[in-house]
Design an enzyme around this catalytic site. Structure first.
Site, short mmCIF file in Angstrom:
data_model
loop_
_atom_site.label_atom_id
_atom_site.label_comp_id
_atom_site.label_asym_id
_atom_site.label_seq_id
_atom_site.Cartn_x
_atom_site.Cartn_y
_atom_site.Cartn_z
CB ALA A 29 -0.94 -0.02 1.21
N GLY A 30 2.06 1.22 0.53
CA GLY A 30 2.90 2.42 0.62
C GLY A 30 3.27 3.01 -0.73
NE ARG A 41 -1.51 -4.77 9.11
CZ ARG A 41 -1.92 -5.20 7.91
NH1 ARG A 41 -1.46 -4.61 6.83
NH2 ARG A 41 -2.78 -6.19 7.80
CG ASN A 112 -0.70 -1.98 -3.47
OD1 ASN A 112 -0.73 -2.40 -2.31
ND2 ASN A 112 0.20 -1.13 -3.89
CG HIS A 131 -3.76 -9.33 -1.18
ND1 HIS A 131 -3.26 -8.51 -0.19
CD2 HIS A 131 -3.19 -10.54 -0.95
CE1 HIS A 131 -2.43 -9.18 0.59
NE2 HIS A 131 -2.37 -10.42 0.14
NE ARG A 232 5.17 7.29 5.17
CZ ARG A 232 5.30 8.44 4.49
NH1 ARG A 232 6.40 9.13 4.56
NH2 ARG A 232 4.31 8.86 3.74
CB CYS A 251 7.64 4.45 -2.54
SG CYS A 251 7.24 3.16 -1.35
P1 OAD Z 1 0.47 -1.66 5.38
O1 OAD Z 1 -0.39 -0.50 5.66
O2 OAD Z 1 0.45 -2.79 6.33
O3 OAD Z 1 1.98 -1.18 5.25
C1 OAD Z 1 2.34 -0.09 4.46
C2 OAD Z 1 3.83 0.19 4.65
O4 OAD Z 1 4.20 1.20 3.74
C3 OAD Z 1 4.18 0.66 6.05
O5 OAD Z 1 5.43 0.10 6.42
C4 OAD Z 1 4.29 2.19 5.87
O6 OAD Z 1 5.19 2.80 6.76
C5 OAD Z 1 4.82 2.26 4.46
N1 OAD Z 1 4.49 3.49 3.75
C6 OAD Z 1 3.30 4.15 3.72
N2 OAD Z 1 3.35 5.18 2.87
C7 OAD Z 1 4.61 5.18 2.35
C8 OAD Z 1 5.29 5.99 1.40
N3 OAD Z 1 4.69 7.01 0.77
N4 OAD Z 1 6.57 5.69 1.11
C9 OAD Z 1 7.21 4.65 1.73
N5 OAD Z 1 6.62 3.86 2.62
C10 OAD Z 1 5.33 4.11 2.92
O7 OAD Z 1 0.14 -2.15 3.88
P2 OAD Z 1 0.52 -3.54 3.19
O8 OAD Z 1 1.80 -4.05 3.67
O9 OAD Z 1 0.34 -3.35 1.73
O10 OAD Z 1 -4.77 -7.15 2.61
O11 OAD Z 1 -0.65 -4.46 3.74
C11 OAD Z 1 -0.73 -5.80 3.33
C12 OAD Z 1 -2.15 -6.26 3.30
O12 OAD Z 1 -2.80 -5.95 4.54
C13 OAD Z 1 -3.05 -5.54 2.29
O13 OAD Z 1 -2.91 -6.04 0.99
C14 OAD Z 1 -4.41 -5.77 2.82
C15 OAD Z 1 -4.14 -5.46 4.28
O14 OAD Z 1 -5.01 -5.99 5.19
C16 OAD Z 1 -6.06 -7.55 2.63
O15 OAD Z 1 -6.97 -6.80 2.85
C17 OAD Z 1 -6.27 -9.00 2.37
#
Ligand code: OAD
Length: 338
Positions: A29-30, A41, A112, A131, A232, A251
């Site tokens: 998502a980042g 999160r 994503n 996903h 981050r 990113c």
């Molecule tokens: P998370 O929200 O868990 O993690 C996002 C990460 O990106 C965190 O470490 C943030 O610090 C970082 N971040 C946010 N914005 C950023 C930016 N602009 N530049 C650099 N880093 C940044 O999201 P995911 O890991 O994608 O699944 O979550 C995994 C899965 O959990 C998702 O696909 C979803 C969710 O529940 C389902 O719903 C099945």
């Protein structure tokens, strides 16, 4: 293989000299927060903290198939705000497309569901949306597909769409993978490419690595193979191996830094501008005309509705208790009716 304490310069040199040609990327998502979709999160701004007023059993319940099967309303309350329609790819998405154009991207695993990497020009055969995506939808119960136009209407107004099959009544769900559901079969096939000798570099961007099975992908890469984290903060075991490099920050900053070091900056900016223009053109053709409520407004609205429903059901419960109390007062000791 890269020796002790790898630096970004070592990796850039190896890309420039053709020693690194097979890059596997994992995104989360980042990489889309700069496009306007909050991640999950991050404290306060992440979706899970924003859901607090709904008092879900736990935040991820909104994406759990069991919860959705009886309470699909929260998912549809946030659907519009998270729908990728009208969103533009970021420069991070364009960087992945540039790697593909240079024949350096072997494969991209994305968690994503926004499809922005495809909008940026990453060829579909090189991407697995682990996903799922918003592209298609079906009844979560009988699995019969549901028409696109009705789905779009439901998302636009925030209503739950229900199955059109006679006697079914199941809620319709986009073909995104919920907790409790299996990933696409292709995941395990593609995952095997990580354990063999077919990868020269792994690039991990914008993910907390909190959700399996994607969270295990970076560990599947052989010890001496370099891994770059652009995020981050540090996540998973990235940064613990000698061949790891962590670019901590956004990113977009990270890919610009890499592009500068590789001498690709102008090409990257050009590719990004083209991708944005293409998507803007599509948006002009297809976009929803009226402004929708914000995520916060939608959550607020549903919270009020749920409170109202809660008050009604509390009232029903009291009525039922009084009724049963009156009915069985003569046979049951008073304590068991309360
Ligand atoms: P998370 O929200 O868990 O993690 C996002 C990460 O990106 C965190 O470490 C943030 O610090 C970082 N971040 C946010 N914005 C950023 C930016 N602009 N530049 C650099 N880093 C940044 O999201 P995911 O890991 O994608 O699944 O979550 C995994 C899965 O959990 C998702 O696909 C979803 C969710 O529940 C389902 O719903 C099945």
């Amino acid at each position: 293989m890269i020796s002790a304490l790898t630096t970004i310069t070592d990796i850039v040199d190896r890309i420039r000299t053709g020693q690194i040609t097979r890059i596997v990327a994992l995104t989360g998502a980042g990489i889309s927060t700069a496009a306007g979709i909050p991640d999950f999160r991050t404290p306060t701004s992440g979706l899970y903290d924003q859901l607090a007023p709904l008092k879900l059993p736990y935040p991820e319940a909104i994406f759990h198939i069991n919860y959705f099967s009886h309470t699909p309303e929260p998912f549809y309350a946030i659907a519009r705000a998270r729908h990728p329609r009208n969103l533009l790819p970021t420069i991070s998405h364009a960087f992945l497309a540039l790697l593909a154009r240079k024949n350096l991207l072997s494969f991209l695993f994305t968690q994503n569901i926004d499809g922005l990497e495809l909008d940026a020009g990453v060829p579909a055969e090189k991407v697995l949306q682990t996903h799922g995506s918003w592209k298609t939808q079906r009844c979560h119960k009988c699995k019969v597909p549901y028409p696109d136009d009705l789905m779009q209407r439901a998302i636009r107004v925030g209503d739950v769409p229900y199955c059109l099959e006679a006697g079914c009544g199941g809620a319709v769900k986009p073909d995104v993978v919920f907790f409790g559901e299996a990933l696409p079969e292709r995941f395990e096939v593609e995952e095997k490419r990580l354990t063999g000798k077919g990868v020269d570099l792994m690039l991990v961007m914008g993910t907390s690595l909190k959700v399996a099975p994607c969270s295990r992908l970076p560990q599947s890469i052989g010890e001496g193979i370099p891994r770059i984290l652009i995020n981050r903060e540090k996540v998973g075991d990235l940064g613990t191996r000698e061949a790891d490099v962590c670019l901590l920050g956004t990113c977009d900053e990270g890919v610009r830094q890499l592009a500068d070091a590789l001498g690709w900056r102008d090409e990257l900016e050009g590719m990004w501008a083209d991708a944005v223009e293409r998507k803007e053109e599509t948006n002009r053709r297809e976009s929803w005309d009226e402004e929708g409520p914000t995520l916060e407004e939608s959550i607020q609205k549903l919270t009020e509705k749920m409170k109202e429903a809660g008050r009604i059901s509390q009232g029903h419960r009291r009525m039922l208790e009084q009724h049963l109390g009156a009915k069985f007062a003569h046979v049951l000791p008073r304590k068991s009716v309360e």
